[in-house]
Each structure stands twice: as structure tokens, then as C-alpha cells.
Design an enzyme around this catalytic site. Structure first.
Site, mmCIF file in Angstrom:
data_model
loop_
_atom_site.group_PDB
_atom_site.id
_atom_site.type_symbol
_atom_site.label_atom_id
_atom_site.label_comp_id
_atom_site.label_asym_id
_atom_site.label_seq_id
_atom_site.Cartn_x
_atom_site.Cartn_y
_atom_site.Cartn_z
ATOM 1 N N VAL A 137 35.326 40.556 34.762
ATOM 2 C CA VAL A 137 33.909 40.782 34.465
ATOM 3 C C VAL A 137 33.044 39.797 35.236
ATOM 4 O O VAL A 137 31.818 39.826 35.119
ATOM 5 C CB VAL A 137 33.629 40.660 32.945
ATOM 6 C CG1 VAL A 137 34.389 41.734 32.178
ATOM 7 C CG2 VAL A 137 33.986 39.267 32.419
ATOM 8 N N LEU B 254 47.224 40.593 39.212
ATOM 9 C CA LEU B 254 47.143 39.144 39.426
ATOM 10 C C LEU B 254 47.920 38.381 38.353
ATOM 11 O O LEU B 254 47.747 37.173 38.205
ATOM 12 C CB LEU B 254 45.679 38.701 39.438
ATOM 13 C CG LEU B 254 44.792 39.447 40.445
ATOM 14 C CD1 LEU B 254 43.364 38.936 40.391
ATOM 15 C CD2 LEU B 254 45.350 39.325 41.859
ATOM 16 N N ARG C 182 34.440 37.375 41.213
ATOM 17 C CA ARG C 182 35.789 37.952 41.272
ATOM 18 C C ARG C 182 35.751 39.443 41.618
ATOM 19 O O ARG C 182 36.624 39.951 42.317
ATOM 20 C CB ARG C 182 36.503 37.748 39.941
ATOM 21 C CG ARG C 182 36.756 36.296 39.580
ATOM 22 C CD ARG C 182 37.805 35.686 40.493
ATOM 23 N NE ARG C 182 38.151 34.347 40.040
ATOM 24 C CZ ARG C 182 38.047 33.257 40.781
ATOM 25 N NH1 ARG C 182 37.577 33.347 42.024
ATOM 26 N NH2 ARG C 182 38.395 32.077 40.309
ATOM 27 N N ILE D 171 44.244 48.201 40.033
ATOM 28 C CA ILE D 171 43.021 48.169 39.227
ATOM 29 C C ILE D 171 42.825 46.777 38.623
ATOM 30 O O ILE D 171 42.906 46.608 37.395
ATOM 31 C CB ILE D 171 43.048 49.245 38.121
ATOM 32 C CG1 ILE D 171 44.392 49.218 37.370
ATOM 33 C CG2 ILE D 171 42.795 50.625 38.708
ATOM 34 C CD1 ILE D 171 44.407 50.075 36.104
ATOM 35 N N LYS E 215 41.313 43.684 36.816
ATOM 36 C CA LYS E 215 40.261 43.606 35.804
ATOM 37 C C LYS E 215 39.562 42.256 35.880
ATOM 38 O O LYS E 215 40.212 41.202 35.914
ATOM 39 C CB LYS E 215 40.861 43.825 34.417
ATOM 40 C CG LYS E 215 39.877 43.582 33.261
ATOM 41 C CD LYS E 215 40.165 42.255 32.577
ATOM 42 C CE LYS E 215 39.104 41.945 31.521
ATOM 43 N NZ LYS E 215 39.389 40.689 30.789
ATOM 44 N N TYR F 290 41.058 51.111 24.656
ATOM 45 C CA TYR F 290 40.170 49.992 24.988
ATOM 46 C C TYR F 290 38.866 50.030 24.204
ATOM 47 O O TYR F 290 38.140 49.031 24.163
ATOM 48 C CB TYR F 290 39.826 49.997 26.487
ATOM 49 C CG TYR F 290 40.995 49.903 27.427
ATOM 50 C CD1 TYR F 290 42.287 49.622 26.979
ATOM 51 C CD2 TYR F 290 40.808 50.107 28.800
ATOM 52 C CE1 TYR F 290 43.345 49.546 27.871
ATOM 53 C CE2 TYR F 290 41.862 50.025 29.691
ATOM 54 C CZ TYR F 290 43.132 49.754 29.223
ATOM 55 O OH TYR F 290 44.177 49.684 30.103
#
Length: 300
Positions: free
Chosen positions: A237, A194, A241, A233, A235, A53
Site C-alpha cells: 500500500v 517478496l 513500493r 501480484i 502486495k 479479503y
């Protein structure tokens, strides 16, 4: 913000893993730093990053300057599964590099990000076990491993394999892998819970969520963490959310609702790419070594 009701424990783990962590895939720089900083502030205690990443430094800095004690944050990183890293010495060097970028003297969990047939299981997991003995790594695990690969890793490692981090969500079931993990006391960490945001408009999840005042995404996350031996986990930003994804511990799905989510048929791509499907088997064999043009055409 509602805190997680409990950590997910395995007898293989001396430390429990918080059931909902914050993923950092495809984030970097200030965006990653800000997301992790806010996540810690609102109650997340599990952060996932990876060598691939290229954001370990941002993650480490956010944890360093946070008011949350380092001992209270469970940090996971992953080492690339390229052949050049899948040997004893290169694996040791790679983990040292992650330690330096994170600015830490130990990492809670180190995973082999995927497997390539040219790698040496004995050397790789021998090296990771050595790092556990040295106190530089608390736990080791794998990501995107098939059952056969996971069995080999368990045989090769002196330290327990704590988790297998794989794609898992209402459109992509792990009907073979999850029972195997449970039988062998390996946690399953669900990434992309999701379905890259696709579940947000799902009619079944939305209808269930309406009964509890929750979103479709929250139902999907609740469905995961309500299963034995599963952590996740998600994700994001976005501030809203981040809060939404963690706010899943003040309701509980019924057995019938859990089964209804399990029965959802997602878009055609996911139906073709089940854990038993030919596409998934192909990916488990070649890992990330699919030509870019093929990956772009078929999002492996």
C-alpha cells in the site's frame, strides 16, 4: 513509470494478463481504495482481490472512479474454498455476490481460492464454465491447487483453466508445478513474490541488483516475470513500493543470474516448506482447514 514490456499470454486466454499486478491481501477500506487508485494511475493494469479479503467493494470503486478505462484493467477475484461454496448453486451465488460487490457486470478471472475434499469438482467447474458461457466471467482458474487437484479441475471444466495462483518466490520454488503448468498451457500466478518482505535484505539479490541500480525486491520480481508463463501480484500500500515493484522492465537478468537466484537457500522455514516437502503436501490436502492455533504456530 515504465510500462510492462508485454502481457503474458496463453493459448487458453483470449485476453493476455499483465505480468505484474497489484495484490490486495490484508488491505481494506480507504487503504485498499487508495492503493488500487494509485496503482492504476502509475500504470498497473492487473488487480487481484478475493472474497476472503473482504475488500472487493473498495477495489471495484477504485476502478470505477479511475481515469483508466475498465476494459484496460484485468480484474481477478477468488471464491472461498469452504465446502459450503463448493457446489454448483453456491458457486453461482458466490460469483454473483462478487459481481455485486465489485460493481461490475463481468469479471476477467475467477479462481477457486483453495480446494476442500468435500467439494464437488464437476459441479463447481461446471458452474464456472456456465458463467463463462453467460459472459459474466471471462476466464476461470484455481489457487493453491496441487498438481493432482489441478489435473482434476482441468478434467472437470469445460472452459480452460487459465492459471494456478500459488506462493512462488526465490525462497519457495515450484519445481514440479511450474513445468506441469507450462506443459498444460496454464499460467502460474506468483503471490507473495517478496516472501513477505524477507527478500529485501537478501545478499545475493542485493548484489545482483547493484549491477543494474535495482533493489533486491526488484530483482526478485524480475526473476519471476522473466520466466516463461509466470505472472506476479506483489502486495503493497506504499506509494514508493508500488512504483518500485512495477519498475522492472528496463533491465534483464543473465542466464547465470537467473540460475543464481534459483539456487538461493532461504530461511529454514522455506527450506522445510518446499513444494515437495511434507508441510506443503499436508497443506495441499487440508487447505485452510488447519486449526487456528496450529496456523499461528506454523504459518501455513
Amino acid at each position: 513509470m515504465t510500462q510492462p514490456e508485454q502481457n503474458v499470454e496463453s493459448t487458453r486466454l483470449a485476453t493476455a494478463i499483465p505480468p505484474v499486478g497489484v495484490g490486495t491481501y490484508r488491505t481494506g477500506g480507504y487503504e485498499c481504495f487508495n492503493a488500487v487508485s494509485e496503482a492504476l494511475e502509475i500504470g498497473y493494469r492487473h488487480v487481484d482481490t478475493a472474497m476472503a479479503y473482504e475488500n472487493e467493494a473498495a477495489v471495484g470503486r477504485a476502478i470505477e472512479v479511475s481515469s483508466v478505462d475498465r476494459e484496460d484493467v484485468f480484474v481477478t477475484t477468488k471464491i472461498k474454498g469452504y465446502p459450503e461454496f463448493l457446489s454448483r448453486d453456491r458457486m453461482l451465488e458466490a460469483v454473483e455476490g462478487s459481481l455485486q460487490r465489485l460493481g461490475m457486470d463481468r469479471i476477467d478471472l475467477v479462481l477457486v481460492h483453495w480446494w476442500h475434499p468435500e467439494g464437488d469438482m464437476g459441479d463447481v467447474f461446471g458452474a464456472l464454465s456456465r458463467l463463462v458461457d453467460a459472459g459474466k466471467v471471462n476466464h476461470i482458474g484455481v489457487s493453491n491447487f496441487s498438481i493432482e487437484q489441478l489435473e482434476r479441475a482441468m478434467d472437470a471444466a469445460d472452459a480452460p483453466i487459465a492459471t494456478n495462483q500459488v506462493q512462488y518466490h526465490p525462497y519457495y520454488h515450484q519445481e514440479d508445478l511450474l513445468p506441469f503448468c507450462r506443459d498444460n498451457d496454464v499460467l502460474l500466478t506468483a503471490y507473495s513474490p517478496l516472501a513477505a518482505g524477507r527478500v529485501a535484505e537478501d545478499d545475493v539479490l542485493s548484489a545482483i541488483g547493484n549491477r543494474y541500480g535495482k533493489s533486491a525486491a526488484q530483482v526478485a520480481i524480475r526473476w519471476l516475470v522473466q520466466q516463461d508463463g509466470v505472472v506476479t501480484i506483489p502486495k503493497t500500500v506504499r506509494s514508493d513500493r508500488l512504483r518500485e515493484n512495477l519498475d522492472v522492465f528496463d533491465f534483464e537478468l543473465t542466464d547465470a543470474e537467473m540460475e543464481r537466484v534459483h539456487e538461493i537457500e532461504g530461511p529454514l522455514w522455506y527450506r522445510l516448506n518446499t513444494d515437495r516437502g511434507a508441510i506443503s503436501r499436508f497443506r495441499s490436502e487440508v487447505g485452510q482447514y488447519v486449526p487456528k492455533r496450529v496456523r499461528d504456530a506454523l504459518p501455513l
